[in-house]
Enzyme design. Sequence first.
Site: not given
Length: 263
Positions: A15, A140, A153, A157, A188
């Site tokens: 995806s 990111s 997160y 990253k 997304t």
Amino acid sequence: MEVRDKVIWITGASSGIGKSLAQLAGQKGARLILSGRNTARLKEVQNTLPNPEWAHILPLDLSVTESLQDCVEQALGCFNRIDILVNNAGISQRSLIADTDIAVYERLIQVNYLGTVALSKALLPHFIREKRGHFVVVTSLMGKFGSPWRSGYCGAKHALHGFFDVLRMEHQKDGIAVTLVCPGFVNTDVARNALVGDGAAQSRQDQATATGMDPERFARKMLKAIERRKMEVYIGGKEVSGVYIKRFFPGLLHKLVLRSKVV
């Protein structure tokens, strides 16, 4: 470097960015290995390709690091080589630090950092033997500066940047390239799948993600950076400016992020 006839292994290919990149690379004549946890969705992506027979499905779970060496051997068996590994799979977070279980941080590090590192290390000997290879790592903008609700997160990253900057330095002599791709907001399912404080999925879209860049447009920009073997690229909207504001005016960025709507 064009991707035609190159063997590209994409994780998180079922995806979002991974799916769009697979479709675009397939249109350009690349051979593909599509990996992720959902085999049915990977097959759906395979069936959208102009030449489905040029794509292999290889289920993979980055959280099971002990399985990744076997996954590399299976991947090499598909086309007898791999030219580019796109480390795209990962999971995001939407929770405040005070409300987040330590198990959530452990999972973010396990999937986003350690799983990516383990897979890349398992493939590295092949690249060294061939004296060529290309690691593409989807990090990111949160790997360059922080934002509320994404502490774990951001940490994972940031760690990817540290590791892969060193890998590039140590293995440039072996003909190995590293491209760090830093997305901003892309429309997304990343927000829907993001972990909240107790480890459950958020299960809803957020405004910043919903109004983000179309994944097909993102994939075109990303593929161009891959073909040019860029060291690092930032792709998004006005949020990209945060990288440069952080560098020269960190106090200003702090104020701007606090005022912005990030969830």
